[in-house]
Design an enzyme around this catalytic site. Structure first.
Site, mmCIF file in Angstrom:
data_model
loop_
_atom_site.group_PDB
_atom_site.id
_atom_site.type_symbol
_atom_site.label_atom_id
_atom_site.label_comp_id
_atom_site.label_asym_id
_atom_site.label_seq_id
_atom_site.Cartn_x
_atom_site.Cartn_y
_atom_site.Cartn_z
ATOM 1 N N HIS A 139 0.877 -1.185 0.000
ATOM 2 C CA HIS A 139 0.000 0.000 0.000
ATOM 3 C C HIS A 139 0.911 1.231 0.000
ATOM 4 O O HIS A 139 2.032 1.181 0.517
ATOM 5 C CB HIS A 139 -0.838 -0.045 1.283
ATOM 6 C CG HIS A 139 -1.899 0.992 1.413
ATOM 7 N ND1 HIS A 139 -1.632 2.277 1.807
ATOM 8 C CD2 HIS A 139 -3.239 0.930 1.236
ATOM 9 C CE1 HIS A 139 -2.776 2.959 1.861
ATOM 10 N NE2 HIS A 139 -3.763 2.164 1.523
ATOM 11 N N ASP A 216 3.013 -4.733 8.057
ATOM 12 C CA ASP A 216 1.794 -3.939 7.945
ATOM 13 C C ASP A 216 0.615 -4.909 8.064
ATOM 14 O O ASP A 216 0.313 -5.651 7.124
ATOM 15 C CB ASP A 216 1.813 -3.219 6.590
ATOM 16 C CG ASP A 216 0.519 -2.489 6.298
ATOM 17 O OD1 ASP A 216 -0.428 -2.584 7.102
ATOM 18 O OD2 ASP A 216 0.453 -1.832 5.243
ATOM 19 N N GLN A 219 -4.599 -5.303 6.883
ATOM 20 C CA GLN A 219 -5.607 -6.186 6.277
ATOM 21 C C GLN A 219 -5.582 -7.587 6.884
ATOM 22 O O GLN A 219 -6.286 -8.472 6.403
ATOM 23 C CB GLN A 219 -5.379 -6.288 4.759
ATOM 24 C CG GLN A 219 -5.516 -4.983 4.024
ATOM 25 C CD GLN A 219 -6.938 -4.411 4.064
ATOM 26 O OE1 GLN A 219 -7.898 -5.099 4.396
ATOM 27 N NE2 GLN A 219 -7.072 -3.137 3.733
ATOM 28 N N LYS A 242 -10.391 -0.559 10.367
ATOM 29 C CA LYS A 242 -10.551 -1.699 9.464
ATOM 30 C C LYS A 242 -10.845 -2.965 10.251
ATOM 31 O O LYS A 242 -10.977 -4.046 9.690
ATOM 32 C CB LYS A 242 -9.271 -1.906 8.645
ATOM 33 C CG LYS A 242 -9.005 -0.788 7.640
ATOM 34 C CD LYS A 242 -7.764 -1.084 6.849
ATOM 35 C CE LYS A 242 -7.226 0.116 6.123
ATOM 36 N NZ LYS A 242 -8.023 0.550 4.989
ATOM 37 N N CYS A 380 -4.852 2.573 -3.553
ATOM 38 C CA CYS A 380 -3.600 3.090 -2.960
ATOM 39 C C CYS A 380 -2.462 2.091 -3.149
ATOM 40 O O CYS A 380 -1.627 1.895 -2.246
ATOM 41 C CB CYS A 380 -3.763 3.422 -1.480
ATOM 42 S SG CYS A 380 -4.902 4.768 -1.205
#
Ligand code: PLP
Length: 422
Positions: A139, A216, A219, A242, A380
């Protein structure tokens, strides 16, 4: 159908079969609305998830009863607000199996967490000619902060390439790890492709090469249990919004040895032990990295979201979503003219696709008219679009409250879109 006799009990249902999304769906008030006269089918969970009633109530209760500034007050409301805030920190520690709550820093979101590590850890550990290694599926939040650090230090950004399924080429990744690699930053789950990276193996290789590893998890955390100790990384970041929590709150987890040696990212109140005009002594982590009044309600809401996920069962969610993604993949790719972008062996909850001859934005607009929320664009992740030679994709992204019926509605609507626009 399995036949059973009186002496031979039926096999227990699998976790996925036992999971009832309709039961949990009822907890999300936003899902019970109509859009353009049709029941909302919300498939944009990778952008943000909806919030269950317990999260909404926790934030409201906080403002109705406990609202005060944290840490500094001796009055009852301040003590209560501090307890709620620190309680949320302890909940995050458990959520990701971190060794210590002191390693949990509240920030605005995954983006701010990555910028914090780049500017604090990066500015002291990365110099001219050093290398930062990322993957081709990141991202923008996990690309741009490292590019900025490279501009500031003279370091070089390296990128591990992807194969046609959207998986990192591990041989290339290993080849790009050199004695100059100071930081490896990789996503746990790709927001544009759905690929789940083999983080344990990639982190092991990176640390063997002497690099610090940032993962990261934006997600990943809404979809599967995460254990930062098992992953073997140094930093792990995610956003509350999220993962069924409020917007404007996120988490940086960092190993204590590293956080202890890092300089502040921002200066101000809360992050100091003492201040004179001659010298300021900084507080210990995590306060050192939380300058100013924090988003207490956001942290409280995140704590409630974590409790909610524990209540639903994170392994059960993972099993259910895995099955739902397999169903969605089979059905969506059978729609004439649909091509999937991202066909990795290990995927989580994201289905990216293009429709031959129709721009992704047009698909998104037609679906919206039918009450279906998907995302169309570059997500993104422009380098991913470039890698696959498409300007944009349509992305349907799942959460625990999505059902097979949602997928059937999507598939029907995609076929109609082709008739209308094709
Ligand atoms: N990383 C990934 C993989 C994402 O999907 C996103 C948001 O879409 C981010 C980072 C940035 O999250 P935020 O905008 O909440 O900081």
């Amino acid at each position: 159908m399995t036949r059973t006799t009186a002496t031979q009990p039926a096999p227990p249902p699998t976790a996925a079969a036992a999971f009832d999304p309709y039961r949990w769906r009822a907890d999300f008030p936003a899902l019970a609305q109509e859009i353009h006269g049709r029941p909302l089918v919300y498939l944009d969970n990778a952008a943000t998830t909806h919030k269950p009633r317990p999260v909404i109530d926790a934030v409201q209760r906080y403002y109705e009863r406990d609202n005060a500034n944290v840490h500094r007050g001796v009055h009852t409301l301040s003590v209560r607000a501090t307890e709620r805030y620190e309680g949320a920190r302890a909940a995050v520690r458990r959520f990701i199996n971190a060794p210590d709550s002191r390693e949990v820093v509240f920030v605005r979101g995954a983006t701010e967490a990555i910028n914090l590590v780049a500017q604090s850890y990066g500015r002291t550990h990365v110099g001219s000619g050093d290398e930062i290694l990322i993957t081709g599926m990141e991202h923008h939040s996990n690309i741009v902060p490292w590019q900025m650090l490279c501009e500031q230090t003279g370091a070089v950004l390296r990128v591990a390439p992807l194969n046609d399924d959207g998986e990192v080429l591990l041989d290339e990744y290993e080849r790009l790890l050199t004695s100059r690699t100071r930081i490896v930053a990789l996503t746990h789950v790709s927001n544009a492709l759905g690929t789940v990276n083999p983080v344990i193996e990639m982190a092991r290789l990176a640390r063997h090469a002497g690099a610090a590893v940032l993962v990261d998890g934006a997600q990943a955390v809404p979809h599967q249990p995460v254990d930062v100790r098992a992953l073997g990384c140094d930093f792990y970041v995610f956003s509350a919004h999220k993962t069924f929590g409020p917007m404007g709150t996120g988490v940086l987890w960092g190993r204590a040895e590293l956080l202890d040696r890092m300089s502040p990212y921002q200066g101000g109140g809360e992050m100091i032990r003492s201040v004179t005009f001659e010298k300021t002594v900084y507080a210990e982590p995590p306060a050192r990295f939380e300058a100013g009044t924090p988003n207490v309600a956001g942290a409280v809401g995140l704590g409630a979201a974590i409790d909610y996920l524990d209540h639903v069962g994170r392994c059960a969610i993972a099993a259910y979503e895995r099955e739902l993604l397999a169903y969605a993949t089979e059905r969506v790719q059978a729609v004439p003219g649909v091509r999937l972008i991202g066909t990795a062996r290990e995927k989580a909850s994201i289905l990216s696709f293009v429709m031959e001859g129709i721009h992704a934005h047009d698909v998104g607009t037609v679906l919206d008219q039918m009450g279906i929320a998907i995302r169309s664009g570059h997500h993104c992740a422009q380098p991913v679009m470039q890698r696959f030679g498409v300007p944009a994709t349509c992305r349907a992204s799942l959460a625990l409250y999505n059902t097979r019926e949602d997928i059937d509605t999507l598939v029907y609507a995609l076929a109609r879109t082709r008739e209308v626009l094709g």
